[in-house]
Design a protein around this motif. Structure first.
Motif, PDB file in Angstrom:
ATOM      1  N   SER A 129      89.663  58.284  57.230  1.00 27.38           N
ATOM      2  CA  SER A 129      88.710  59.074  56.446  1.00 27.38           C
ATOM      3  C   SER A 129      89.232  60.497  56.335  1.00 27.38           C
ATOM      4  O   SER A 129      89.955  60.972  57.201  1.00 27.38           O
ATOM      5  N   VAL A 130      88.849  61.129  55.248  1.00 24.85           N
ATOM      6  CA  VAL A 130      89.262  62.499  54.991  1.00 24.85           C
ATOM      7  C   VAL A 130      88.044  63.380  55.232  1.00 24.85           C
ATOM      8  O   VAL A 130      86.958  63.113  54.731  1.00 24.85           O
ATOM      9  N   VAL A 131      88.218  64.421  56.012  1.00 24.29           N
ATOM     10  CA  VAL A 131      87.129  65.333  56.328  1.00 24.29           C
ATOM     11  C   VAL A 131      87.530  66.728  55.882  1.00 24.29           C
ATOM     12  O   VAL A 131      88.621  67.196  56.185  1.00 24.29           O
ATOM     13  N   SER A 132      86.639  67.367  55.150  1.00 22.11           N
ATOM     14  CA  SER A 132      86.899  68.708  54.660  1.00 22.11           C
ATOM     15  C   SER A 132      86.837  69.700  55.802  1.00 22.11           C
ATOM     16  O   SER A 132      86.063  69.536  56.740  1.00 22.11           O
ATOM     17  N   ASP A 133      87.639  70.740  55.726  1.00 25.44           N
ATOM     18  CA  ASP A 133      87.566  71.781  56.738  1.00 25.44           C
ATOM     19  C   ASP A 133      86.472  72.785  56.403  1.00 25.44           C
ATOM     20  O   ASP A 133      86.151  73.648  57.195  1.00 25.44           O
ATOM     21  N   GLN A 134      85.891  72.668  55.222  1.00 28.36           N
ATOM     22  CA  GLN A 134      84.765  73.513  54.841  1.00 28.36           C
ATOM     23  C   GLN A 134      83.499  72.672  54.928  1.00 28.36           C
ATOM     24  O   GLN A 134      83.371  71.659  54.250  1.00 28.36           O
ATOM     25  N   ARG A 135      82.589  73.098  55.786  1.00 25.82           N
ATOM     26  CA  ARG A 135      81.376  72.329  56.018  1.00 25.82           C
ATOM     27  C   ARG A 135      80.181  73.269  55.956  1.00 25.82           C
ATOM     28  O   ARG A 135      80.224  74.363  56.484  1.00 25.82           O
ATOM     29  N   ILE A 136      79.105  72.822  55.330  1.00 27.65           N
ATOM     30  CA  ILE A 136      77.890  73.618  55.220  1.00 27.65           C
ATOM     31  C   ILE A 136      76.735  72.788  55.770  1.00 27.65           C
ATOM     32  O   ILE A 136      76.550  71.635  55.378  1.00 27.65           O
ATOM     33  N   GLU A 137      75.980  73.395  56.667  1.00 31.58           N
ATOM     34  CA  GLU A 137      74.799  72.738  57.219  1.00 31.58           C
ATOM     35  C   GLU A 137      73.623  72.980  56.278  1.00 31.58           C
ATOM     36  O   GLU A 137      73.384  74.107  55.850  1.00 31.58           O
TER      37      GLU A 137
END
Length: 141
Positions: free
Chosen positions: A44-52
């Protein structure tokens, strides 16, 4: 037999070493076929930019208006929550207010009746005090 015994005392003769051999080999050439090399794996690819994303109230999501990767702007509605829990809480609160209002009205009626009875000395001061406390209790207003 003596011949055999006398032969045992002699040192063994040294064997001649074979001469090393050499071969002329043709030059080996490596050719590439130009075919792509594919390697498949699960991951899986996970973004390094994450918003809660949070909500001021809790509830079940009724409708999700955006998908992962969509661009959103400030103030945009991204989900609608199921209002059944909130509406149930509002109805329950209104019922509690109604019950408290009824209890206060009943306590006020008792207060007025007992006031008249106390003025005529028909009830004791202790009974009159209990009725006043019931009417003036913090939960009854």
């Amino acid at each position: 037999m003596s011949a055999l015994l006398s032969a045992c005392g002699k040192a063994p003769e040294a064997q001649p070493q074979p001469a090393p051999k050499s071969w002329d080999l043709a030059v080996v050439k490596v050719a590439t076929a130009g075919l792509p090399i594919d390697y498949t794996t699960v991951g899986s690819v996970v973004s390094d930019q994450r918003i809660e994303v949070t909500s001021r109230m809790s509830g079940y999501i009724h409708e999700l208006l955006v998908r992962e990767g969509d661009r959103v702007r400030r103030g945009q509605i991204i989900a609608r929550l199921d209002g059944a829990d909130v509406e149930g809480s509002i109805r329950q609160s209104r019922a509690g207010v109604g019950a408290a209002s009824s209890a206060l009205a009943d306590a006020q009626i008792d207060f007025e009746r007992f006031q008249r009875l106390y003025e005529r000395a028909s009830v004791s001061e202790n009974e009159w005090r209990k009725v006043r406390l019931k009417r003036d209790a913090p939960g009854s207003r």
